[in-house]
Design an enzyme around this catalytic site. Sequence first.
Site, PDB file in Angstrom:
ATOM      1  N   SER A 112       4.621  -6.270  -2.464  1.00  9.88           N
ATOM      2  CA  SER A 112       5.220  -4.240  -2.605  1.00  9.88           C
ATOM      3  C   SER A 112       5.943  -3.754  -1.907  1.00  9.88           C
ATOM      4  CB  SER A 112       3.516  -3.410  -3.443  1.00  9.88           C
ATOM      5  OG  SER A 112       4.109  -2.594  -3.981  1.00  9.88           O
ATOM      6  N   GLY A 156       0.682  -0.949   0.065  1.00 13.87           N
ATOM      7  CA  GLY A 156      -0.188   0.050   0.064  1.00 13.87           C
ATOM      8  C   GLY A 156       0.671   1.490   0.208  1.00 13.87           C
TER       9      GLY A 156
END
Length: 562
Positions: free
Chosen positions: A236, A158
């Site tokens: 990520s 995120g």
Amino acid sequence: MLALALLPLFTSACWAAPLAGLTTTTSLRNTPVFPAVNLGLPNLCDLPIINQLCAKVLAASDQVTTPIGVAQGVSDGNGANRFAVKYASATRWAASTVATKWALPNGATNASALPLACPQSLVDPSTYTEDCLSMILYVPTSLKANSGAPTLLWIHGGSFVAGSATGPGLDGSKLAIATNSIVAVMQYRLGALGFMAPNGGTNLAVKDTVNALTFLAKVVPSFGGSASKITLAGQSSGAGMIRALLATPSASSLFQSAILQSDPINYGFLNVSTQGLLQSSFNQLVGCAASDTACQAKLSVDSIINAQVTLGNEASTIDASTGLAEPIRPVRDGKLITTPLDLTAPFPAVNKPILLSNVKNEAGPTIYGMFPQSIGNSLFAPVCEASLGTDRTTLVQNSPFYNLTGVSDTRVPLETLGTDEVWRCPTWSLARSWSGHGGKAFVGVYVTGATYPANNDIAFCLESGSVCHQDDIEIVFGTVPNPSAAQGGLTIEMQARYKAFLATGSPNAAGYSTWTPATTSDVHAHQLGGSSSAPSGEIPAGACDPSFWGAQVQYDYQVFGI
């Protein structure tokens, strides 16, 4: 860094800036990856009239006595129990402290309650709270106390400004059952609340993850786990957080191995001077001096998030090394995080096994999200120059890797370039360094995936053969809705490989092809899914040859010396 690859392609709240000098008919995407926390059952169960009914889903087997109290959980009915818990607490912009008693998240009274997310933009404020340092444990019912099973701690992505433990596809029940391990999915303070303490304290969110590991070591034996068999995994920016922990000597004893999926390593950690510039700007935006704790305490969460978004929009003009996608991120402060773990400094001695993976089309959501229609070759150079600068763009254009000859749609080479520069090639550089300094590194590339909900509005990501950023998440967790035969087969394979890696530090599992560890000259990138055209089942290096990216063409962290 490729300008388009710095926009909202891998997380929900990346900040985008128009590319100077370019005229397109497209608009920039800013769609939340984690649009909301699933609060339906928890909210209903907190109502007195329904509370007793919900309590009936609890059974004696869903209660576990831990050193810090009795844990209550709920069964998924398929062989796993779920336990939500508050692992730490913290006042605003103070270091968190590990929980000393078992408590449900957010003051809930029913064990079926799920934690509220940490504050973030682009979501309903009713779905988040500052009291958000919680995790969810998924435990196979077959495990008994002190069985010595491994634990996998998942850190969500995120861009360090969005996400939660209840994001799409993050139900760990199936992964826990398949790997016969405890799967924990945690939350950490995001954005300004996790990285921009006005008094200059850095890396609060990183310290949150250290406390999550400390908490797990204390409680997992009661659930059948071993405190010495904890593996970190994340995707990520979650993988970026793990890289920060790998560069934190004080955290080393808390986990045995790590799995990093789609880490945008190209950005590097922030340095202290850049963090200082961002911090000064943030303090001005909120109107509170570094020492004015009374002012800081009175700030509304909304005002903090607004200042955070403004800071993100302006960060690259304050200091170009911040880039456009993750200007708020871990800081190499020399105290907690002591090494860059990249090509800019001597690499430390290492010994933990790591598993590094990318997906085939990491940059797909950015390139095709920004340009839904085909674009001509005349845009290739200006798009590259907007982020790579003239010198690096010239090197890229003169290379054989991104040839425009016969190309009718420039999005194709731009997507390949973005994938290589931000994710794949710096990941392979890390693997070579890791293997050359004492550790084992296994590298993989997903050529089969499952479209993640955030990618559903990008036509390219829905095409057969495309595997966009985040499309590996539901494969690993086994949460693909109505999986195809290829997706189902890859899920079974990856969960078998993760089970082996959790237990042995190697992803080689019976019945599957050999996954060769990386060396300093060949990373042996294993193809994950699809039908391999290479006899070895490995992905060719292409532009990720060490003589090109990282040498002839430098990564951003090299250009900016961070």
